[in-house]
Motif scaffolding. Structure first.
Motif, short mmCIF file in Angstrom:
data_model
loop_
_atom_site.label_atom_id
_atom_site.label_comp_id
_atom_site.label_asym_id
_atom_site.label_seq_id
_atom_site.Cartn_x
_atom_site.Cartn_y
_atom_site.Cartn_z
N TYR A 89 32.08 -2.93 10.36
CA TYR A 89 33.04 -3.16 9.29
C TYR A 89 33.99 -4.26 9.76
O TYR A 89 34.48 -4.21 10.89
N TYR B 155 31.60 7.11 16.58
CA TYR B 155 32.47 5.93 16.57
C TYR B 155 32.36 5.13 17.86
O TYR B 155 32.36 5.70 18.95
N HIS C 209 33.70 12.10 1.06
CA HIS C 209 34.50 11.35 2.04
C HIS C 209 34.50 9.87 1.72
O HIS C 209 33.73 9.39 0.88
N ARG D 208 35.46 -2.70 13.16
CA ARG D 208 35.23 -1.27 13.41
C ARG D 208 33.73 -1.05 13.46
O ARG D 208 33.02 -1.34 12.50
O1 LIG Z 1 31.99 4.76 8.97
C1 LIG Z 1 32.36 5.88 8.63
O2 LIG Z 1 33.36 6.41 9.14
C2 LIG Z 1 31.63 6.65 7.56
C3 LIG Z 1 30.44 5.97 6.96
C4 LIG Z 1 29.82 6.75 5.86
O3 LIG Z 1 30.42 7.58 5.26
C5 LIG Z 1 28.42 6.53 5.49
O4 LIG Z 1 27.80 5.60 6.04
O5 LIG Z 1 27.90 7.30 4.66
#
Ligand SMILES: O=C(O)CCC(=O)C(=O)O
Ligand SMILES: [Fe+2]
Length: 550
Positions: A368, A404, A469, A479
């Motif tokens: 990201y 992460y 989410h 990120r």
């Molecule tokens: O990068 C994230 O924290 C979540 C990514 C996500 O929700 C997904 O790829 O479905």
């Protein structure tokens, strides 16, 4: 490897760099003397490299009490590691007297192109058990030891100096530190229940990588000891993880109301803004799958240790996709597999699923970048992820994870991972008036539970509508994260029949799958790549567990 002539040398990573974080620092003897330390104790002496590995070993063997042994074990390991890495100050460093020039053992194991460039070091000849690939030292005397293995194959003999250690655990860590894959494998196969501590597990992992690099440099197939060792490492990884912190919240499983689907049509899938308004009912959808009826959210602050996700050690870990492996080092590929397999085993454990019923459908590193817009679907760059449900994105996603690789506040700003739930009707009203209209809309009637990403942390959760989410906008920096999605939908048997090599039937077959589906580094078309990845995901369980679990 034979099946795949190298078209590029770029995949050959410099093994000096690969292992450059290993080994001990610690104060020098002169420093200790300056500080008035006249007679460093045994532990300090071992740690200080003022003695050879043999002496250190002797000291360990001579120790009178278990506590004393325990204290000596750590420094002894470091000492052995130094010897194996060729960084032992008794072996390397400035020396006078008779000396021989050798290539450091680890580099010697890498591809010839690297060896040629590798810096030569002057080595004084001292009586130290040779690391596995050193060319100058005396050969290890081999003692025949009868060892039974799982699959009744004759086991390789264990070198005498290791066999002479009375404690199998120490034999194992010694062999692992020396990157002696053959001995590690023999010991693991003949002591199936043996406990591997984290240091030994990581050393065994390096021995695996080393064995794969050597096989490639020699254009040989991957030895069956490689997956065998990995299976033990994967077992140990889960055991270690289960001792670390975990924050769990159980939630009620939710799925779209059958009724609601007709009023809302399929809109909710395509209209992000509507997603949170989709009428839900309790239970799991999990179409065609074998999910359990437990749903939860789990946070592991230390899912992976810092050195497991180091981008110098594992170049390309932060951009890895299974579709493009040609130029990625074996170390990085196997480490990625290791992390995803740890997720799979953690999920099976958390949700009480039979491991063979859980397979990854997707896993990749995602980048990201602040100020960018997502290109295309799925994993393109972008600076946020809109509110969604993983199982709505793909009906086969039943359990989700994000590991992460970056830390909020250090590598990037913003970028919270947020669980987004309907607001508890009794919760006090909040004042959103100072926020943008968009933000007010997002928050009204919702309860947001943010997680601030840190390197090595992971969130693991059921993929259903109970776990909607989003990722908040990354306002600065980059990120990196590894989303991974698992399914409980069984693979149709026919799919295996259509593969060139079906399910593996021997340890050699498993090793061949590791080679052909992951480590061959052959150039391929996108179509070929897609076929290989499909096969990899379908065979995942067969590659990551021993035959007895198939
Ligand atoms: O990068 C994230 O924290 C979540 C990514 C996500 O929700 C997904 O790829 O479905
Ligand atoms: Fe997601």
């Amino acid at each position: 490897f034979t099946a795949s002539p190298h078209t590029s040398s770029s995949r050959h990573i410099n093994h000096h760099q690969l292992y450059n974080n290993i080994g001990s620092g610690g104060p020098s003897l002169e420093f200790l003397e300056k500080m008035g330390v006249k007679e460093p104790n045994d532990v300090a002496r071992v740690r200080l490299s003022i003695i050879s590995v043999e002496e250190a070993l002797q000291m360990y063997k001579d120790a009178k009490t278990a506590e004393e042994r325990e204290r000596l074990l750590g420094p002894l390991r470091e000492k052995m590691m130094e010897a194996a890495m060729g960084t032992d100050s008794n072996n390397g460093g400035a020396s006078n007297g008779s000396s021989a020039v050798v290539t450091p053992p680890v580099a010697a194991a890498a591809a010839p192109s690297v060896v040629a460039d590798a810096p030569k070091i002057e080595v004084k000849e001292v009586a130290v058990p040779p690391p596995p690939t050193t060319t100058v030292s005396a050969p290890i005397v081999v003692q025949k030891v009868e060892v039974k293995t799982d699959n009744n194959k004759p086991a390789a003999p264990i070198p005498e100096d290791i066999a002479s250690l009375d404690d199998v655990t120490l034999q194992l860590s010694t062999a692992a530190m020396r990157l002696d894959a053959q001995t590690v494998s023999t010991l693991l196969q003949s002591n199936p229940g043996i406990h591997l501590d984290e240091d030994t597990t990581n050393a065994a992992f390096r021995a695996v990588v080393n064995a794969v690099d050597r096989a490639e440099a020699r254009d040989q197939p991957i030895p069956p000891t490689v997956p065998q060792m990995l299976h033990h490492i994967f077992d140990a990884d889960l055991q270690h993880l289960l001792t670390r912190e975990k924050i769990t919240k159980n939630v009620t499983c939710m799925m779209p109301q059958t009724e609601g689907l007709t009023t809302h049509g399929l809109n909710y899938v395509f209209d992000d803004g509507e997603h949170k308004n989709l009428p839900l009912e309790e239970g799991r959808k999990c179409e065609d799958g074998n999910c359990c009826d437990k749903c939860s959210r789990n946070i592991f602050p230390t899912f992976a240790q810092e050195d497991e996700i180091n981008f110098d050690t594992y170049p390309g870990l932060n951009t890895l996709t299974f579709n493009e492996l040609e130029k990625v080092s074996a170390a990085t590929i196997i480490q990625f597999m290791r992390l995803i397999e740890r997720v799979r085993r953690t999920m099976a454990h958390e949700y009480g699923l039979d491991l063979k019923t859980l397979l990854p459908l997707q896993a990749y590193s995602r980048k990201y970048v602040a100020g960018t817009t997502q290109k295309g679907g799925g994993g393109g760059e972008g600076d946020f992820v809109t509110l969604h449900t993983d199982e709505a994105t793909h009906g086969g996603y039943h359990y989700s994870c994000v590991i992460y690789l970056s830390t909020q506040g250090e590598d990037f700003q913003g970028g919270d991972f947020v669980f987004n739930d309907p607001k508890d009707p009794d919760a006090p009203a909040e004042d959103f008036r100072h926020m943008s209209l968009e933000e007010q809309l997002r928050r009204t009637g919702r309860k947001l539970t943010p997680f601030h990403p840190t390197r090595g942390a992971a969130v693991i959760f059921s993929s259903g509508w109970e776990n909607m989410h989003e990722v908040e906008k990354i306002t600065h920096g980059i990120r990196y994260a590894v989303p991974a999605f698992f399914t409980t939908c069984p693979v149709p048997e026919a799919a295996y029949d259509q593969m060139v090599a079906g399910k593996p039937k021997t340890d050699e077959d498993i090793a061949d799958d590791w080679l052909h589906l992951l480590l061959a580094h052959r150039p391929e078309s996108p179509m070929e790549g897609a076929g290989r990845v499909r096969e990899l995901l379908m065979k995942w369980h067969y590659m990551c567990t021993p035959l007895s679990m198939h």
